[in-house]
Design an enzyme around this catalytic site. Structure first.
Site, PDB file in Angstrom:
ATOM      1  N   ILE A   1      67.831  81.956  22.112  1.00 40.43           N
ATOM      2  CA  ILE A   1      66.571  81.247  22.349  1.00 40.43           C
ATOM      3  C   ILE A   1      66.320  81.323  23.844  1.00 40.43           C
ATOM      4  O   ILE A   1      67.209  81.030  24.656  1.00 40.43           O
ATOM      5  CB  ILE A   1      66.636  79.780  21.856  1.00 40.43           C
ATOM      6  CG1 ILE A   1      65.322  79.049  22.188  1.00 40.43           C
ATOM      7  CG2 ILE A   1      67.823  79.036  22.418  1.00 40.43           C
ATOM      8  CD1 ILE A   1      65.258  77.625  21.617  1.00 40.43           C
ATOM      9  N   SER A   2      65.140  81.769  24.238  1.00 43.71           N
ATOM     10  CA  SER A   2      64.834  81.947  25.657  1.00 43.71           C
ATOM     11  C   SER A   2      64.846  80.617  26.390  1.00 43.71           C
ATOM     12  O   SER A   2      64.608  79.559  25.807  1.00 43.71           O
ATOM     13  CB  SER A   2      63.461  82.610  25.830  1.00 43.71           C
ATOM     14  OG  SER A   2      63.469  83.923  25.327  1.00 43.71           O
TER      15      SER A   2
END
Length: 205
Positions: free
Chosen positions: A50-51
């Protein structure tokens, strides 16, 4: 987190409001929830992440550009992952959002996450090859690519509407940079924004 993003240069109030409205901790692994609001990427398993919040915010802001929200009516996201970026796009109130995920377990997990925050009904999630886009739904006013190809995928360029914008990282084999591609009546305008770090975009299921 929103205050930190403001200090980091995220200025569009709609983006800040959307980030603030989405509970990021519901999109990460339970063991990592204490770090959900730190400005860092977190592992999702299957070699995906997940960024970090800043990356999500800056890509969303770049997608909107200086245009009103109404100019990005139909948006395609490549790489649903856990569904967090999808949820931020939905929190903006965009009317048509499509998102493609190559990995079936992540596709199913994203649906669960979006149900949990009551946002699934606003997006169409597809399990498939994001490199190919969704030609049956094109053209898109915005395309957001959350994994890095070596070159801009031609099918995605072909599915961008005139006046539309694509935001994606590109990997030249040495480094990755975030690019903005605008489609005009005269052709495409490419702008390099900043260095980036993303998982690779895989062509094929």
């Amino acid at each position: 987190m929103v205050e930190r993003l403001t200090h980091m240069g995220i200025r569009r109030t709609e983006v800040l409001a959307a980030i603030g409205a989405v509970p990021r901790h519901l999109f990460v692994e339970e063991a990592l929830r204490s770090r959900a609001y730190d400005d860092m990427s977190l592992p999702l398993g299957l070699g995906q992440t997940i960024s970090q919040p800043y990356t999500v915010a800056v890509m969303t802001q770049l997608l909107l550009g200086e245009e009103p929200l109404s100019q990005r009516r139909r948006v395609l996201e490549i790489g649903t992952g856990c569904g967090y970026q999808t949820a931020v796009l939905q929190a903006l109130g965009l009317p048509e959002i499509y998102s493609i995920e190559r990995l079936r377990p992540l596709h199913e997990r994203a649906k669960q996450h979006l149900r949990a925050v009551k946002l699934l009904q606003q997006a169409r999630l597809v399990c498939g090859d994001g490199y190919l886009g969704l030609p049956e739904v094109a053209p898109f006013d915005g395309i957001l690519v959350t994994a890095a190809p070596a070159q801009i995928p031609l099918p995605l360029l072909q599915q961008l509407a005139v006046g539309g914008r694509m935001v994606l990282p590109l990997d030249d084999g040495h480094a990755q940079f975030l690019w903005v591609i605008d489609k005009t009546e005269q052709g495409f305008r490419e702008t390099c924004i900043q260095e980036a770090l993303f998982v690779p975009l895989v062509n094929g299921i």
